[in-house]
Design an enzyme around this catalytic site. Sequence first.
Site, PDB file in Angstrom:
ATOM      1  N   TYR A  83       0.841  -1.199   0.000  1.00 18.98           N
ATOM      2  CA  TYR A  83       0.000   0.000   0.000  1.00 18.98           C
ATOM      3  C   TYR A  83       0.875   1.247   0.000  1.00 18.98           C
ATOM      4  O   TYR A  83       0.605   2.218  -0.712  1.00 18.98           O
ATOM      5  CB  TYR A  83      -0.920  -0.007   1.230  1.00 18.98           C
ATOM      6  N   PHE A 135      -9.169  20.000 -24.305  1.00 13.76           N
ATOM      7  CA  PHE A 135      -9.608  18.624 -24.482  1.00 13.76           C
ATOM      8  C   PHE A 135     -10.920  18.500 -23.695  1.00 13.76           C
ATOM      9  O   PHE A 135     -11.144  19.243 -22.742  1.00 13.76           O
ATOM     10  CB  PHE A 135      -8.551  17.614 -24.008  1.00 13.76           C
ATOM     11  N   THR A 136     -11.794  17.563 -24.095  1.00 22.19           N
ATOM     12  CA  THR A 136     -13.138  17.492 -23.489  1.00 22.19           C
ATOM     13  C   THR A 136     -13.101  17.431 -21.958  1.00 22.19           C
ATOM     14  O   THR A 136     -13.772  18.209 -21.275  1.00 22.19           O
ATOM     15  CB  THR A 136     -13.892  16.248 -24.013  1.00 22.19           C
ATOM     16  N   ASP A 226       0.213  19.641 -20.680  1.00 22.79           N
ATOM     17  CA  ASP A 226      -0.476  18.349 -20.793  1.00 22.79           C
ATOM     18  C   ASP A 226       0.397  17.497 -21.720  1.00 22.79           C
ATOM     19  O   ASP A 226       0.458  17.730 -22.923  1.00 22.79           O
ATOM     20  CB  ASP A 226      -1.883  18.540 -21.373  1.00 22.79           C
ATOM     21  N   LYS A 269      -2.016   7.024 -22.819  1.00 25.11           N
ATOM     22  CA  LYS A 269      -1.465   7.409 -24.113  1.00 25.11           C
ATOM     23  C   LYS A 269       0.065   7.338 -24.078  1.00 25.11           C
ATOM     24  O   LYS A 269       0.663   6.550 -24.772  1.00 25.11           O
ATOM     25  CB  LYS A 269      -1.891   8.839 -24.465  1.00 25.11           C
ATOM     26  N   ARG A 392     -15.667  13.767 -33.412  1.00 22.40           N
ATOM     27  CA  ARG A 392     -15.072  14.907 -32.710  1.00 22.40           C
ATOM     28  C   ARG A 392     -15.626  16.160 -33.394  1.00 22.40           C
ATOM     29  O   ARG A 392     -14.975  16.828 -34.162  1.00 22.40           O
ATOM     30  CB  ARG A 392     -13.541  14.871 -32.788  1.00 22.40           C
ATOM     31  N   PHE A 458     -21.455  12.909 -25.523  1.00 28.08           N
ATOM     32  CA  PHE A 458     -21.004  12.032 -26.607  1.00 28.08           C
ATOM     33  C   PHE A 458     -20.741  10.607 -26.133  1.00 28.08           C
ATOM     34  O   PHE A 458     -20.778   9.675 -26.920  1.00 28.08           O
ATOM     35  CB  PHE A 458     -19.737  12.606 -27.274  1.00 28.08           C
TER      36      PHE A 458
HETATM   37  N1  F0G Z   1      -5.476  15.186 -22.057  1.00 38.57           N
HETATM   38  C1  F0G Z   1      -5.428  14.795 -23.342  1.00 38.57           C
HETATM   39  C2  F0G Z   1      -4.667  15.599 -24.329  1.00 38.57           C
HETATM   40  C3  F0G Z   1      -6.099  13.625 -23.727  1.00 38.57           C
HETATM   41  O1  F0G Z   1      -6.035  13.252 -25.009  1.00 38.57           O
HETATM   42  C4  F0G Z   1      -6.803  12.873 -22.766  1.00 38.57           C
HETATM   43  C5  F0G Z   1      -7.529  11.664 -23.143  1.00 38.57           C
HETATM   44  C6  F0G Z   1      -6.825  13.324 -21.437  1.00 38.57           C
HETATM   45  C7  F0G Z   1      -6.148  14.488 -21.124  1.00 38.57           C
HETATM   46  C8  F0G Z   1      -7.566  12.575 -20.383  1.00 38.57           C
HETATM   47  O2  F0G Z   1      -6.873  11.408 -20.054  1.00 38.57           O
HETATM   48  O3  F0G Z   1      -8.470   9.564 -20.666  1.00 38.57           O
HETATM   49  O4  F0G Z   1      -6.496   9.157 -19.174  1.00 38.57           O
HETATM   50  O5  F0G Z   1      -8.441  10.468 -18.364  1.00 38.57           O
HETATM   51  N2  F0G Z   1      -7.793  11.330 -24.337  1.00 38.57           N
HETATM   52  C9  F0G Z   1      -8.483  10.113 -24.762  1.00 38.57           C
HETATM   53  C10 F0G Z   1      -8.753  10.144 -26.233  1.00 38.57           C
HETATM   54  C11 F0G Z   1      -9.699   9.810 -23.962  1.00 38.57           C
HETATM   55  O6  F0G Z   1      -9.451   9.239 -26.702  1.00 38.57           O
HETATM   56  O7  F0G Z   1      -8.265  11.012 -26.955  1.00 38.57           O
HETATM   57  P1  F0G Z   1      -7.626  10.075 -19.546  1.00 38.57           P
END
Ligand code: F0G
Length: 485
Positions: A83, A135-136, A226, A269, A392, A458
Amino acid sequence: MSTSPVIKLASGEQIPIELHKVRMVQKLHLKPVEERLEAVKAAGYNSFLMSTRDIFLDMLTDSGTNAMSDLQVSSMLQADDAYAGSQSFDRVKQAVKDVFGKEYFLPVHQGRAAEHVIFQAFVSPGHVVPMNYHFTTTKAHIELPGGKIDEIFTEEGLKVKSTFPFKGNIDIQKLRNLIETHGADKIPFVRMEASTNLIGGQPFSVENMRQVRAVCQQHNIMLLLDASLIGENAYFVKQREAEFKDSSIGEILHTLCGLADLIYFSSRKVSSTRGGGICTNDVRLFDQLKDLVILYEGFLTYGGMSVREIEAMAVGLRETQDETVIGQSPAFIKYLVETLDAQGVPVVTPPGGLGCHVDAGGFLPHVPQTEYPAGALVAAYYIASGVRGMERGTISSVRDEAGNDLLADVELMRLAMPRRVFTLSQVKYAADRLLWLYKNRELVGGLRFEYEPKVLRFFLGRLVPTSDWPERLAAKFRADFGDSL
Ligand code: F0G
Protein backbone atom coordinates in the site's frame (compact mmCIF):
# COMPACT_ATOMS: atom_id res chain seq x y z
CA MET A 1 20.52 9.21 -40.98
CA SER A 2 17.08 9.00 -39.41
CA THR A 3 15.70 6.22 -37.22
CA SER A 4 12.15 7.26 -38.12
CA PRO A 5 10.09 4.13 -38.98
CA VAL A 6 9.68 5.02 -42.67
CA ILE A 7 11.64 3.27 -45.46
CA LYS A 8 12.20 3.97 -49.10
CA LEU A 9 11.31 1.18 -51.54
CA ALA A 10 13.40 0.54 -54.67
CA SER A 11 10.62 2.30 -56.65
CA GLY A 12 11.25 5.44 -54.59
CA GLU A 13 7.92 5.14 -52.75
CA GLN A 14 8.16 5.65 -48.98
CA ILE A 15 6.14 3.38 -46.70
CA PRO A 16 5.80 3.08 -42.93
CA ILE A 17 7.52 -0.03 -41.62
CA GLU A 18 6.74 -2.10 -38.53
CA LEU A 19 10.00 -2.15 -36.56
CA HIS A 20 8.69 -4.85 -34.23
CA LYS A 21 7.40 -8.38 -34.58
CA VAL A 22 3.97 -9.59 -33.50
CA ARG A 23 4.23 -12.22 -30.75
CA MET A 24 0.72 -12.21 -29.34
CA VAL A 25 -2.43 -11.65 -31.38
CA GLN A 26 -6.13 -11.10 -30.85
CA LYS A 27 -8.79 -12.38 -33.24
CA LEU A 28 -10.77 -9.69 -35.02
CA HIS A 29 -14.30 -9.85 -36.44
CA LEU A 30 -15.16 -8.49 -39.86
CA LYS A 31 -18.90 -9.03 -40.10
CA PRO A 32 -21.12 -8.79 -43.21
CA VAL A 33 -22.56 -5.35 -43.93
CA GLU A 34 -26.10 -6.41 -42.90
CA GLU A 35 -24.82 -7.31 -39.42
CA ARG A 36 -22.81 -4.10 -39.22
CA LEU A 37 -25.99 -2.16 -39.96
CA GLU A 38 -27.79 -3.94 -37.11
CA ALA A 39 -24.86 -3.40 -34.72
CA VAL A 40 -24.66 0.36 -35.29
CA LYS A 41 -28.43 0.68 -34.94
CA ALA A 42 -28.38 -1.23 -31.64
CA ALA A 43 -25.62 1.12 -30.40
CA GLY A 44 -27.78 4.23 -31.01
CA TYR A 45 -25.44 5.31 -33.84
CA ASN A 46 -22.84 6.10 -31.15
CA SER A 47 -19.51 4.33 -31.62
CA PHE A 48 -18.84 4.51 -27.85
CA LEU A 49 -21.76 2.13 -27.32
CA MET A 50 -20.48 -0.61 -29.63
CA SER A 51 -18.89 -3.90 -28.61
CA THR A 52 -15.52 -4.97 -30.04
CA ARG A 53 -17.34 -8.23 -30.97
CA ASP A 54 -18.77 -6.24 -33.89
CA ILE A 55 -15.64 -4.27 -34.78
CA PHE A 56 -12.91 -5.05 -37.27
CA LEU A 57 -10.34 -2.23 -36.80
CA ASP A 58 -10.86 -0.29 -33.60
CA MET A 59 -9.77 3.24 -34.41
CA LEU A 60 -11.84 4.83 -31.64
CA THR A 61 -8.81 5.90 -29.65
CA ASP A 62 -5.20 5.24 -28.78
CA SER A 63 -6.11 5.58 -25.10
CA GLY A 64 -5.22 2.35 -23.30
CA THR A 65 -5.07 0.53 -26.65
CA ASN A 66 -1.43 0.95 -27.71
CA ALA A 67 0.46 -2.37 -27.85
CA MET A 68 2.74 -2.97 -24.88
CA SER A 69 6.31 -4.15 -25.44
CA ASP A 70 7.66 -7.48 -24.18
CA LEU A 71 9.76 -5.54 -21.67
CA GLN A 72 6.68 -3.77 -20.34
CA VAL A 73 4.73 -6.99 -19.91
CA SER A 74 7.63 -8.80 -18.24
CA SER A 75 8.28 -5.86 -15.89
CA MET A 76 4.80 -6.43 -14.42
CA LEU A 77 6.07 -9.64 -12.80
CA GLN A 78 8.49 -7.77 -10.54
CA ALA A 79 5.74 -5.54 -9.13
CA ASP A 80 6.08 -4.86 -5.42
CA ASP A 81 2.64 -5.19 -3.81
CA ALA A 82 2.50 -2.67 -0.98
CA TYR A 83 0.00 0.00 0.00
CA ALA A 84 2.82 2.37 0.97
CA GLY A 85 6.49 2.51 0.09
CA SER A 86 6.34 0.15 -2.90
CA GLN A 87 9.63 -0.19 -4.77
CA SER A 88 7.60 -0.14 -7.99
CA PHE A 89 6.97 3.52 -7.20
CA ASP A 90 10.71 4.18 -6.83
CA ARG A 91 11.24 2.78 -10.31
CA VAL A 92 8.53 4.90 -11.93
CA LYS A 93 9.69 8.01 -10.04
CA GLN A 94 13.20 7.48 -11.42
CA ALA A 95 11.79 7.01 -14.95
CA VAL A 96 9.84 10.29 -14.65
CA LYS A 97 13.03 12.03 -13.54
CA ASP A 98 15.12 10.56 -16.36
CA VAL A 99 12.55 11.16 -19.13
CA PHE A 100 10.82 14.41 -18.08
CA GLY A 101 13.57 15.82 -15.86
CA LYS A 102 11.18 16.34 -12.92
CA GLU A 103 12.03 15.40 -9.34
CA TYR A 104 8.59 15.23 -7.71
CA PHE A 105 5.98 12.78 -8.97
CA LEU A 106 2.37 12.10 -8.02
CA PRO A 107 0.69 9.05 -9.59
CA VAL A 108 -3.06 9.23 -10.40
CA HIS A 109 -5.46 6.72 -11.91
CA GLN A 110 -5.70 8.44 -15.33
CA GLY A 111 -5.24 11.76 -17.11
CA ARG A 112 -8.53 13.36 -16.09
CA ALA A 113 -7.77 12.53 -12.45
CA ALA A 114 -4.66 14.70 -12.77
CA GLU A 115 -6.85 17.44 -14.23
CA HIS A 116 -9.31 17.08 -11.36
CA VAL A 117 -6.58 17.42 -8.75
CA ILE A 118 -4.72 20.31 -10.44
CA PHE A 119 -7.84 22.33 -11.30
CA GLN A 120 -9.39 21.80 -7.84
CA ALA A 121 -6.19 23.19 -6.36
CA PHE A 122 -5.64 26.18 -8.66
CA VAL A 123 -8.90 27.20 -10.40
CA SER A 124 -11.52 29.43 -8.69
CA PRO A 125 -14.68 31.21 -9.90
CA GLY A 126 -13.74 34.08 -12.24
CA HIS A 127 -10.50 32.47 -13.37
CA VAL A 128 -9.60 32.22 -17.06
CA VAL A 129 -7.26 29.53 -18.38
CA PRO A 130 -5.56 30.31 -21.70
CA MET A 131 -4.59 27.28 -23.78
CA ASN A 132 -3.74 26.24 -27.33
CA TYR A 133 -6.95 24.15 -27.43
CA HIS A 134 -9.15 22.34 -24.94
CA PHE A 135 -9.61 18.62 -24.48
CA THR A 136 -13.14 17.49 -23.49
CA THR A 137 -12.23 16.37 -19.96
CA THR A 138 -9.98 19.41 -19.45
CA LYS A 139 -12.77 21.87 -20.21
CA ALA A 140 -15.25 20.03 -17.98
CA HIS A 141 -12.79 19.92 -15.07
CA ILE A 142 -11.89 23.63 -15.38
CA GLU A 143 -15.56 24.64 -15.47
CA LEU A 144 -16.38 22.48 -12.42
CA PRO A 145 -14.61 24.80 -9.92
CA GLY A 146 -15.99 27.89 -11.77
CA GLY A 147 -13.23 28.64 -14.29
CA LYS A 148 -13.43 29.36 -18.00
CA ILE A 149 -11.14 28.42 -20.85
CA ASP A 150 -9.87 30.72 -23.60
CA GLU A 151 -8.35 29.12 -26.69
CA ILE A 152 -5.62 31.20 -28.27
CA PHE A 153 -4.51 29.07 -31.20
CA THR A 154 -2.89 30.73 -34.23
CA GLU A 155 -4.68 31.56 -37.48
CA GLU A 156 -3.50 28.25 -38.96
CA GLY A 157 -4.74 26.16 -36.03
CA LEU A 158 -8.23 25.33 -37.29
CA LYS A 159 -7.58 25.32 -41.03
CA VAL A 160 -8.31 21.81 -42.27
CA LYS A 161 -5.80 22.01 -45.11
CA SER A 162 -2.53 23.57 -44.19
CA THR A 163 1.20 23.10 -44.58
CA PHE A 164 1.96 24.88 -41.31
CA PRO A 165 4.10 22.45 -39.28
CA PHE A 166 3.01 23.59 -35.80
CA LYS A 167 -0.76 24.11 -35.73
CA GLY A 168 -0.71 23.49 -31.97
CA ASN A 169 1.17 26.77 -31.35
CA ILE A 170 -0.22 29.48 -29.09
CA ASP A 171 -0.66 32.95 -30.62
CA ILE A 172 1.69 35.03 -28.46
CA GLN A 173 -0.04 38.34 -29.17
CA LYS A 174 -3.41 36.86 -28.15
CA LEU A 175 -1.78 35.63 -24.94
CA ARG A 176 -0.46 39.11 -24.15
CA ASN A 177 -3.87 40.67 -24.91
CA LEU A 178 -5.65 38.17 -22.73
CA ILE A 179 -3.37 38.87 -19.77
CA GLU A 180 -3.95 42.59 -20.26
CA THR A 181 -7.74 42.17 -20.44
CA HIS A 182 -8.18 39.90 -17.43
CA GLY A 183 -5.11 40.71 -15.33
CA ALA A 184 -2.48 38.12 -14.37
CA ASP A 185 -4.19 37.48 -11.01
CA LYS A 186 -7.21 35.98 -12.82
CA ILE A 187 -5.01 33.53 -14.75
CA PRO A 188 -3.93 30.62 -12.56
CA PHE A 189 -1.81 29.11 -15.35
CA VAL A 190 -1.40 28.83 -19.11
CA ARG A 191 -1.98 25.30 -20.44
CA MET A 192 -0.17 23.88 -23.45
CA GLU A 193 -1.34 20.52 -24.80
CA ALA A 194 1.25 18.44 -26.66
CA SER A 195 0.11 17.11 -30.08
CA THR A 196 -3.14 19.03 -29.58
CA ASN A 197 -5.81 16.33 -29.63
CA LEU A 198 -9.01 17.98 -30.82
CA ILE A 199 -7.49 19.96 -33.68
CA GLY A 200 -6.01 16.82 -35.23
CA GLY A 201 -3.05 15.73 -33.10
CA GLN A 202 -1.10 18.84 -34.11
CA PRO A 203 2.17 19.70 -32.34
CA PHE A 204 3.62 22.98 -31.06
CA SER A 205 7.25 24.00 -31.56
CA VAL A 206 9.90 24.39 -28.88
CA GLU A 207 10.33 27.97 -30.09
CA ASN A 208 6.64 28.69 -29.41
CA MET A 209 6.80 27.14 -25.96
CA ARG A 210 9.90 29.26 -25.18
CA GLN A 211 7.95 32.39 -26.12
CA VAL A 212 4.95 31.35 -24.03
CA ARG A 213 7.25 30.70 -21.10
CA ALA A 214 8.87 34.14 -21.47
CA VAL A 215 5.44 35.83 -21.31
CA CYS A 216 4.42 33.67 -18.33
CA GLN A 217 7.63 34.54 -16.47
CA GLN A 218 7.15 38.21 -17.14
CA HIS A 219 3.74 38.04 -15.44
CA ASN A 220 4.58 35.39 -12.88
CA ILE A 221 2.06 32.92 -14.32
CA MET A 222 2.57 29.16 -14.07
CA LEU A 223 3.04 27.16 -17.30
CA LEU A 224 1.21 23.82 -17.28
CA LEU A 225 1.98 21.12 -19.87
CA ASP A 226 -0.48 18.35 -20.79
CA ALA A 227 2.10 15.74 -21.85
CA SER A 228 -0.32 12.96 -22.79
CA LEU A 229 1.01 13.02 -26.38
CA ILE A 230 4.46 14.48 -25.68
CA GLY A 231 6.36 11.67 -27.44
CA GLU A 232 4.69 12.41 -30.77
CA ASN A 233 5.17 16.16 -30.25
CA ALA A 234 8.90 15.56 -29.71
CA TYR A 235 9.00 13.39 -32.86
CA PHE A 236 7.46 16.23 -34.91
CA VAL A 237 9.90 18.74 -33.41
CA LYS A 238 12.77 16.56 -34.64
CA GLN A 239 11.20 16.26 -38.09
CA ARG A 240 9.99 19.84 -38.51
CA GLU A 241 12.05 22.24 -36.35
CA ALA A 242 15.51 22.82 -37.88
CA GLU A 243 17.25 23.50 -34.56
CA PHE A 244 16.46 19.95 -33.38
CA LYS A 245 17.06 17.85 -36.49
CA ASP A 246 20.16 16.24 -34.95
CA SER A 247 18.82 16.01 -31.38
CA SER A 248 17.67 12.74 -29.83
CA ILE A 249 14.04 12.38 -28.78
CA GLY A 250 15.30 12.18 -25.19
CA GLU A 251 16.97 15.58 -25.52
CA ILE A 252 13.86 17.13 -27.08
CA LEU A 253 11.67 15.73 -24.30
CA HIS A 254 13.99 17.31 -21.73
CA THR A 255 13.90 20.63 -23.56
CA LEU A 256 10.08 20.68 -23.81
CA CYS A 257 9.46 19.50 -20.26
CA GLY A 258 12.15 21.84 -18.89
CA LEU A 259 10.02 24.79 -20.01
CA ALA A 260 6.97 23.72 -17.95
CA ASP A 261 6.48 24.41 -14.25
CA LEU A 262 4.00 21.61 -13.85
CA ILE A 263 3.29 18.60 -16.08
CA TYR A 264 0.45 16.09 -16.13
CA PHE A 265 -0.24 13.17 -18.43
CA SER A 266 -2.48 10.27 -19.28
CA SER A 267 -0.36 7.12 -19.20
CA ARG A 268 -3.05 5.46 -21.27
CA LYS A 269 -1.46 7.41 -24.11
CA VAL A 270 2.12 8.38 -23.36
CA SER A 271 3.42 5.12 -21.91
CA SER A 272 1.00 2.60 -23.49
CA THR A 273 -0.33 1.44 -20.11
CA ARG A 274 -3.06 2.74 -17.79
CA GLY A 275 -2.91 5.47 -15.14
CA GLY A 276 -1.45 8.92 -15.21
CA GLY A 277 0.70 11.34 -13.29
CA ILE A 278 1.69 14.84 -12.25
CA CYS A 279 5.30 15.99 -11.96
CA THR A 280 7.26 19.14 -11.13
CA ASN A 281 10.58 20.39 -9.78
CA ASP A 282 8.79 22.87 -7.51
CA VAL A 283 8.28 21.40 -4.06
CA ARG A 284 5.65 24.05 -3.24
CA LEU A 285 3.46 22.89 -6.14
CA PHE A 286 3.97 19.28 -5.06
CA ASP A 287 2.91 20.18 -1.50
CA GLN A 288 -0.23 21.94 -2.75
CA LEU A 289 -1.33 18.85 -4.67
CA LYS A 290 -0.29 15.86 -2.61
CA ASP A 291 -3.13 15.99 -0.07
CA LEU A 292 -5.70 16.04 -2.88
CA VAL A 293 -4.05 12.98 -4.46
CA ILE A 294 -4.40 11.11 -1.18
CA LEU A 295 -8.02 12.27 -0.85
CA TYR A 296 -9.20 11.42 -4.37
CA GLU A 297 -6.75 8.90 -5.79
CA GLY A 298 -4.89 6.86 -3.17
CA PHE A 299 -1.64 6.86 -1.25
CA LEU A 300 1.26 8.73 -2.86
CA THR A 301 3.08 5.59 -3.97
CA TYR A 302 0.21 4.18 -6.03
CA GLY A 303 -2.36 6.92 -6.74
CA GLY A 304 -5.17 4.58 -7.74
CA MET A 305 -3.02 2.47 -10.07
CA SER A 306 -2.11 -1.17 -9.66
CA VAL A 307 1.59 -1.73 -8.97
CA ARG A 308 1.76 -3.88 -12.11
CA GLU A 309 0.66 -0.94 -14.18
CA ILE A 310 3.18 1.27 -12.39
CA GLU A 311 6.01 -1.07 -13.42
CA ALA A 312 4.82 -1.14 -17.05
CA MET A 313 4.47 2.64 -16.96
CA ALA A 314 8.12 3.04 -15.86
CA VAL A 315 9.30 0.98 -18.83
CA GLY A 316 6.80 2.64 -21.21
CA LEU A 317 8.01 6.11 -20.22
CA ARG A 318 11.59 5.13 -21.02
CA GLU A 319 10.46 3.72 -24.40
CA THR A 320 9.01 7.17 -25.20
CA GLN A 321 12.63 8.24 -25.78
CA ASP A 322 12.93 5.76 -28.68
CA GLU A 323 12.16 7.31 -32.06
CA THR A 324 11.27 3.94 -33.60
CA VAL A 325 8.58 3.49 -30.92
CA ILE A 326 6.99 6.92 -30.81
CA GLY A 327 7.35 7.38 -34.59
CA GLN A 328 5.18 4.32 -35.34
CA SER A 329 1.79 6.02 -35.16
CA PRO A 330 2.84 9.22 -36.97
CA ALA A 331 4.38 7.17 -39.80
CA PHE A 332 1.18 5.15 -40.37
CA ILE A 333 -1.01 8.24 -39.94
CA LYS A 334 1.05 10.06 -42.58
CA TYR A 335 0.53 7.15 -44.97
CA LEU A 336 -3.24 7.12 -44.43
CA VAL A 337 -3.60 10.91 -44.63
CA GLU A 338 -1.55 11.16 -47.82
CA THR A 339 -3.41 8.26 -49.48
CA LEU A 340 -6.77 9.91 -48.79
CA ASP A 341 -5.59 13.42 -49.59
CA ALA A 342 -4.27 12.29 -52.98
CA GLN A 343 -7.79 11.06 -53.85
CA GLY A 344 -9.43 14.32 -52.79
CA VAL A 345 -10.89 13.15 -49.46
CA PRO A 346 -10.89 16.14 -47.09
CA VAL A 347 -8.46 15.30 -44.26
CA VAL A 348 -6.59 17.44 -41.76
CA THR A 349 -3.08 18.30 -42.99
CA PRO A 350 -0.27 18.22 -42.23
CA PRO A 351 -0.60 14.71 -40.80
CA GLY A 352 -0.44 14.83 -37.01
CA GLY A 353 -0.17 12.41 -34.11
CA LEU A 354 -2.95 10.27 -32.62
CA GLY A 355 -4.90 9.59 -35.80
CA CYS A 356 -6.11 10.56 -39.24
CA HIS A 357 -8.76 13.27 -38.93
CA VAL A 358 -11.36 13.40 -41.69
CA ASP A 359 -13.17 16.70 -42.22
CA ALA A 360 -16.81 15.63 -42.00
CA GLY A 361 -18.00 19.13 -42.96
CA GLY A 362 -16.16 18.85 -46.28
CA PHE A 363 -17.05 15.16 -46.72
CA LEU A 364 -20.79 15.66 -46.15
CA PRO A 365 -21.50 19.30 -47.07
CA HIS A 366 -25.19 18.43 -47.55
CA VAL A 367 -25.60 17.45 -43.85
CA PRO A 368 -26.19 20.56 -41.68
CA GLN A 369 -24.10 20.90 -38.51
CA THR A 370 -27.27 20.59 -36.44
CA GLU A 371 -27.62 17.05 -37.86
CA TYR A 372 -24.10 16.11 -36.73
CA PRO A 373 -22.10 15.36 -39.89
CA ALA A 374 -19.13 13.97 -37.91
CA GLY A 375 -21.39 11.52 -36.02
CA ALA A 376 -23.13 10.53 -39.26
CA LEU A 377 -19.79 9.94 -40.98
CA VAL A 378 -18.57 7.70 -38.15
CA ALA A 379 -21.77 5.60 -38.40
CA ALA A 380 -21.63 5.46 -42.21
CA TYR A 381 -17.94 4.50 -42.20
CA TYR A 382 -18.60 1.69 -39.74
CA ILE A 383 -21.37 0.37 -42.01
CA ALA A 384 -19.00 0.55 -44.99
CA SER A 385 -15.99 -1.05 -43.30
CA GLY A 386 -16.46 -2.42 -39.78
CA VAL A 387 -13.89 0.21 -38.71
CA ARG A 388 -14.80 2.17 -35.57
CA GLY A 389 -13.87 5.86 -35.55
CA MET A 390 -14.76 8.62 -33.08
CA GLU A 391 -16.95 11.70 -33.51
CA ARG A 392 -15.07 14.91 -32.71
CA GLY A 393 -17.55 17.60 -33.67
CA THR A 394 -20.82 19.06 -32.41
CA ILE A 395 -21.94 15.87 -30.63
CA SER A 396 -18.75 16.24 -28.54
CA SER A 397 -19.78 19.86 -27.79
CA VAL A 398 -22.54 21.12 -25.44
CA ARG A 399 -25.74 23.19 -25.60
CA ASP A 400 -26.04 26.87 -24.63
CA GLU A 401 -28.48 28.09 -21.99
CA ALA A 402 -31.27 28.40 -24.59
CA GLY A 403 -30.80 24.72 -25.48
CA ASN A 404 -29.17 25.25 -28.86
CA ASP A 405 -26.15 23.23 -29.89
CA LEU A 406 -22.88 25.13 -29.60
CA LEU A 407 -21.63 24.22 -33.06
CA ALA A 408 -18.09 22.83 -33.03
CA ASP A 409 -15.30 24.81 -34.73
CA VAL A 410 -14.54 21.74 -36.84
CA GLU A 411 -16.52 18.57 -37.56
CA LEU A 412 -14.02 15.73 -37.50
CA MET A 413 -14.11 11.95 -37.67
CA ARG A 414 -11.02 10.73 -35.87
CA LEU A 415 -9.45 7.47 -36.98
CA ALA A 416 -7.00 6.83 -34.17
CA MET A 417 -3.83 4.85 -34.84
CA PRO A 418 -2.91 3.07 -31.64
CA ARG A 419 0.83 2.47 -31.44
CA ARG A 420 2.09 -0.79 -33.01
CA VAL A 421 -1.39 -2.33 -33.33
CA PHE A 422 -2.28 -2.29 -37.05
CA THR A 423 -0.38 -3.56 -40.09
CA LEU A 424 -0.01 -1.78 -43.40
CA SER A 425 -2.57 -4.05 -45.15
CA GLN A 426 -5.15 -3.14 -42.49
CA VAL A 427 -4.43 0.55 -42.98
CA LYS A 428 -4.77 0.10 -46.76
CA TYR A 429 -8.19 -1.54 -46.20
CA ALA A 430 -9.26 1.39 -43.98
CA ALA A 431 -8.28 3.83 -46.75
CA ASP A 432 -10.00 1.80 -49.48
CA ARG A 433 -13.38 1.66 -47.72
CA LEU A 434 -13.26 5.37 -46.92
CA LEU A 435 -12.58 6.12 -50.59
CA TRP A 436 -15.62 4.02 -51.51
CA LEU A 437 -17.71 5.92 -49.00
CA TYR A 438 -16.48 9.22 -50.39
CA LYS A 439 -17.68 8.20 -53.86
CA ASN A 440 -21.08 7.36 -52.35
CA ARG A 441 -21.26 10.27 -49.92
CA GLU A 442 -24.60 11.62 -51.24
CA LEU A 443 -26.23 8.53 -49.71
CA VAL A 444 -25.26 9.60 -46.17
CA GLY A 445 -27.75 11.69 -44.17
CA GLY A 446 -27.88 13.20 -40.69
CA LEU A 447 -28.60 12.10 -37.11
CA ARG A 448 -30.64 13.47 -34.20
CA PHE A 449 -30.54 12.73 -30.48
CA GLU A 450 -33.00 10.25 -29.06
CA TYR A 451 -31.43 10.28 -25.59
CA GLU A 452 -29.08 13.08 -24.56
CA PRO A 453 -27.13 13.09 -21.27
CA LYS A 454 -26.39 16.49 -19.69
CA VAL A 455 -22.64 15.99 -19.15
CA LEU A 456 -20.16 14.74 -21.79
CA ARG A 457 -23.13 13.64 -23.90
CA PHE A 458 -21.00 12.03 -26.61
CA PHE A 459 -20.16 9.09 -24.36
CA LEU A 460 -23.66 7.76 -23.63
CA GLY A 461 -25.98 9.65 -25.98
CA ARG A 462 -28.21 7.66 -28.38
CA LEU A 463 -29.14 8.92 -31.84
CA VAL A 464 -31.35 7.97 -34.77
CA PRO A 465 -30.94 8.70 -38.49
CA THR A 466 -33.04 11.46 -40.05
CA SER A 467 -34.12 9.08 -42.85
CA ASP A 468 -33.54 5.47 -44.02
CA TRP A 469 -30.08 6.42 -45.34
CA PRO A 470 -28.21 3.66 -43.39
CA GLU A 471 -30.30 0.96 -45.13
CA ARG A 472 -29.74 2.52 -48.52
CA LEU A 473 -25.98 2.76 -47.89
CA ALA A 474 -25.78 -0.90 -46.83
CA ALA A 475 -27.73 -1.95 -49.94
CA LYS A 476 -25.32 -0.02 -52.18
CA PHE A 477 -22.37 -1.68 -50.44
CA ARG A 478 -23.85 -5.13 -51.10
CA ALA A 479 -24.53 -4.25 -54.74
CA ASP A 480 -20.94 -3.03 -55.27
CA PHE A 481 -19.02 -5.70 -53.32
CA GLY A 482 -21.09 -8.82 -54.13
CA ASP A 483 -20.54 -11.51 -51.51
CA SER A 484 -17.32 -9.96 -50.15
CA LEU A 485 -17.13 -8.80 -46.54
N1 F0G B 1 -5.48 15.19 -22.06
C1 F0G B 1 -5.43 14.80 -23.34
C2 F0G B 1 -4.67 15.60 -24.33
C3 F0G B 1 -6.10 13.62 -23.73
O1 F0G B 1 -6.03 13.25 -25.01
C4 F0G B 1 -6.80 12.87 -22.77
C5 F0G B 1 -7.53 11.66 -23.14
C6 F0G B 1 -6.82 13.32 -21.44
C7 F0G B 1 -6.15 14.49 -21.12
C8 F0G B 1 -7.57 12.58 -20.38
O2 F0G B 1 -6.87 11.41 -20.05
O3 F0G B 1 -8.47 9.56 -20.67
O4 F0G B 1 -6.50 9.16 -19.17
O5 F0G B 1 -8.44 10.47 -18.36
N2 F0G B 1 -7.79 11.33 -24.34
C9 F0G B 1 -8.48 10.11 -24.76
C10 F0G B 1 -8.75 10.14 -26.23
C11 F0G B 1 -9.70 9.81 -23.96
O6 F0G B 1 -9.45 9.24 -26.70
O7 F0G B 1 -8.27 11.01 -26.95
P1 F0G B 1 -7.63 10.07 -19.55
